[in-house]
Write a protein that holds these residues in place. Structure first.
Motif, PDB file in Angstrom:
ATOM      1  N   THR A  99      30.064  18.912  43.717  1.00 41.86           N
ATOM      2  CA  THR A  99      30.159  19.538  45.029  1.00 41.86           C
ATOM      3  C   THR A  99      31.615  19.628  45.441  1.00 41.86           C
ATOM      4  OG1 THR A  99      28.013  18.638  45.679  1.00 41.86           O
ATOM      5  CG2 THR A  99      29.455  19.375  47.449  1.00 41.86           C
ATOM      6  N   LEU A 100      32.054  20.834  45.792  1.00 44.37           N
ATOM      7  CA  LEU A 100      33.435  21.071  46.194  1.00 44.37           C
ATOM      8  C   LEU A 100      33.476  21.676  47.598  1.00 44.37           C
ATOM      9  CD1 LEU A 100      34.616  22.755  42.884  1.00 44.37           C
ATOM     10  CD2 LEU A 100      35.146  20.443  43.614  1.00 44.37           C
ATOM     11  N   THR A 101      34.481  21.285  48.386  1.00 45.45           N
ATOM     12  CA  THR A 101      34.698  21.937  49.669  1.00 45.45           C
ATOM     13  C   THR A 101      35.160  23.363  49.387  1.00 45.45           C
ATOM     14  OG1 THR A 101      37.018  21.305  49.799  1.00 45.45           O
ATOM     15  CG2 THR A 101      35.400  19.756  50.740  1.00 45.45           C
ATOM     16  N   PRO A 102      35.068  24.245  50.358  1.00 46.81           N
ATOM     17  CA  PRO A 102      35.562  25.611  50.127  1.00 46.81           C
ATOM     18  C   PRO A 102      37.032  25.634  49.689  1.00 46.81           C
ATOM     19  CG  PRO A 102      34.198  25.568  52.080  1.00 46.81           C
ATOM     20  CD  PRO A 102      34.399  24.136  51.657  1.00 46.81           C
ATOM     21  N   GLY A 103      37.867  24.794  50.279  1.00 45.67           N
ATOM     22  CA  GLY A 103      39.280  24.748  49.893  1.00 45.67           C
ATOM     23  C   GLY A 103      39.484  24.260  48.474  1.00 45.67           C
ATOM     24  N   ALA A 104      38.751  23.217  48.085  1.00 47.53           N
ATOM     25  CA  ALA A 104      38.866  22.681  46.724  1.00 47.53           C
ATOM     26  C   ALA A 104      38.357  23.696  45.704  1.00 47.53           C
ATOM     27  CB  ALA A 104      38.096  21.371  46.602  1.00 47.53           C
ATOM     28  N   PHE A 105      37.296  24.429  46.041  1.00 44.78           N
ATOM     29  CA  PHE A 105      36.777  25.449  45.129  1.00 44.78           C
ATOM     30  C   PHE A 105      37.809  26.567  44.962  1.00 44.78           C
ATOM     31  CE2 PHE A 105      34.242  29.284  44.205  1.00 44.78           C
ATOM     32  CZ  PHE A 105      33.709  28.882  42.997  1.00 44.78           C
ATOM     33  N   ALA A 106      38.434  26.988  46.050  1.00 45.39           N
ATOM     34  CA  ALA A 106      39.467  28.036  45.970  1.00 45.39           C
ATOM     35  C   ALA A 106      40.630  27.579  45.091  1.00 45.39           C
ATOM     36  CB  ALA A 106      39.954  28.401  47.371  1.00 45.39           C
ATOM     37  N   THR A 107      41.024  26.313  45.230  1.00 47.50           N
ATOM     38  CA  THR A 107      42.097  25.764  44.395  1.00 47.50           C
ATOM     39  C   THR A 107      41.680  25.755  42.931  1.00 47.50           C
ATOM     40  OG1 THR A 107      42.944  24.418  46.203  1.00 47.50           O
ATOM     41  CG2 THR A 107      43.524  23.722  43.966  1.00 47.50           C
ATOM     42  N   LEU A 108      40.455  25.347  42.642  1.00 47.63           N
ATOM     43  CA  LEU A 108      39.951  25.338  41.269  1.00 47.63           C
ATOM     44  C   LEU A 108      40.002  26.742  40.668  1.00 47.63           C
ATOM     45  CD1 LEU A 108      38.490  24.059  38.823  1.00 47.63           C
ATOM     46  CD2 LEU A 108      36.341  24.526  40.018  1.00 47.63           C
ATOM     47  N   ILE A 109      39.517  27.728  41.401  1.00 50.21           N
ATOM     48  CA  ILE A 109      39.515  29.105  40.902  1.00 50.21           C
ATOM     49  C   ILE A 109      40.944  29.576  40.647  1.00 50.21           C
ATOM     50  CG2 ILE A 109      38.952  31.503  41.464  1.00 50.21           C
ATOM     51  CD1 ILE A 109      36.556  29.664  40.664  1.00 50.21           C
ATOM     52  N   ASP A 110      41.865  29.281  41.558  1.00 46.95           N
ATOM     53  CA  ASP A 110      43.269  29.667  41.354  1.00 46.95           C
ATOM     54  C   ASP A 110      43.841  29.035  40.096  1.00 46.95           C
ATOM     55  OD1 ASP A 110      43.338  31.236  43.624  1.00 46.95           O
ATOM     56  OD2 ASP A 110      44.249  29.675  44.883  1.00 46.95           O
ATOM     57  N   ARG A 111      43.545  27.755  39.868  1.00 47.28           N
ATOM     58  CA  ARG A 111      44.067  27.062  38.679  1.00 47.28           C
ATOM     59  C   ARG A 111      43.448  27.607  37.403  1.00 47.28           C
ATOM     60  NH1 ARG A 111      44.547  20.854  38.894  1.00 47.28           N
ATOM     61  NH2 ARG A 111      45.798  21.393  37.086  1.00 47.28           N
ATOM     62  N   VAL A 112      42.175  27.962  37.447  1.00 43.67           N
ATOM     63  CA  VAL A 112      41.523  28.567  36.274  1.00 43.67           C
ATOM     64  C   VAL A 112      42.182  29.899  35.950  1.00 43.67           C
ATOM     65  CG1 VAL A 112      39.381  29.643  35.462  1.00 43.67           C
ATOM     66  CG2 VAL A 112      39.307  27.402  36.568  1.00 43.67           C
ATOM     67  N   LYS A 113      42.411  30.709  36.969  1.00 42.04           N
ATOM     68  CA  LYS A 113      43.037  32.018  36.747  1.00 42.04           C
ATOM     69  C   LYS A 113      44.437  31.888  36.163  1.00 42.04           C
ATOM     70  CE  LYS A 113      40.539  34.577  40.281  1.00 42.04           C
ATOM     71  NZ  LYS A 113      40.643  35.261  41.596  1.00 42.04           N
ATOM     72  N   ARG A 114      45.162  30.809  36.529  1.00 44.67           N
ATOM     73  CA  ARG A 114      46.503  30.594  36.012  1.00 44.67           C
ATOM     74  C   ARG A 114      46.504  29.785  34.714  1.00 44.67           C
ATOM     75  NH1 ARG A 114      47.621  29.484  41.664  1.00 44.67           N
ATOM     76  NH2 ARG A 114      47.670  27.287  41.152  1.00 44.67           N
ATOM     77  N   ASP A 115      45.304  29.457  34.201  1.00 43.81           N
ATOM     78  CA  ASP A 115      45.143  28.680  32.964  1.00 43.81           C
ATOM     79  C   ASP A 115      45.883  27.348  33.049  1.00 43.81           C
ATOM     80  OD1 ASP A 115      44.052  28.270  30.443  1.00 43.81           O
ATOM     81  OD2 ASP A 115      45.780  29.138  29.422  1.00 43.81           O
ATOM     82  N   GLU A 116      45.721  26.647  34.161  1.00 49.08           N
ATOM     83  CA  GLU A 116      46.392  25.372  34.396  1.00 49.08           C
ATOM     84  C   GLU A 116      45.529  24.148  34.137  1.00 49.08           C
ATOM     85  OE1 GLU A 116      49.492  26.821  37.869  1.00 49.08           O
ATOM     86  OE2 GLU A 116      47.825  25.526  38.418  1.00 49.08           O
ATOM     87  N   LEU A 117      44.295  24.325  33.714  1.00 49.38           N
ATOM     88  CA  LEU A 117      43.411  23.181  33.501  1.00 49.38           C
ATOM     89  C   LEU A 117      43.500  22.673  32.071  1.00 49.38           C
ATOM     90  CD1 LEU A 117      40.295  24.429  35.462  1.00 49.38           C
ATOM     91  CD2 LEU A 117      42.101  22.913  36.249  1.00 49.38           C
ATOM     92  N   PRO A 118      43.393  21.366  31.889  1.00 47.04           N
ATOM     93  CA  PRO A 118      43.422  20.813  30.522  1.00 47.04           C
ATOM     94  C   PRO A 118      42.206  21.293  29.746  1.00 47.04           C
ATOM     95  CG  PRO A 118      42.965  19.089  32.135  1.00 47.04           C
ATOM     96  CD  PRO A 118      43.211  20.349  32.907  1.00 47.04           C
ATOM     97  N   ARG A 119      42.384  21.385  28.465  1.00 49.29           N
ATOM     98  CA  ARG A 119      41.278  21.835  27.595  1.00 49.29           C
ATOM     99  C   ARG A 119      40.710  20.676  26.836  1.00 49.29           C
ATOM    100  NH1 ARG A 119      41.203  27.534  27.212  1.00 49.29           N
ATOM    101  NH2 ARG A 119      43.017  28.383  28.189  1.00 49.29           N
TER     102      ARG A 119
END
Length: 61
Positions: free
Chosen positions: A41-61
């Motif tokens: 469960t993510l807050t709207p702000g945390a979900f927006a941050t997650l989506i931004d990081r995914v789009k920038r390919d910033e998440l560990p694999r």
């Protein structure tokens, strides 16, 4: 009851499948291949941050 929808970017070949549901306090995210493991469960702000990081390919694999 949550209405889950599969991400349009999910891998239809059985690889990467993510489902989302809007809930009272934010967004729920789950693995569609393992429904018994629960959801994140993510807050709207945390979900927006997650989506931004995914789009920038910033998440560990």
């Amino acid at each position: 009851m949550n209405i889950w929808r599969k991400s349009s970017h999910s891998d239809e070949t059985g690889g990467h499948c993510v489902e989302l549901a809007h809930i009272a306090n934010g967004v729920a995210v789950r693995d569609s291949k393992d429904l018994e493991s629960g959801h994140l469960t993510l807050t709207p702000g945390a979900f927006a941050t997650l989506i931004d990081r995914v789009k920038r390919d910033e998440l560990p694999r």
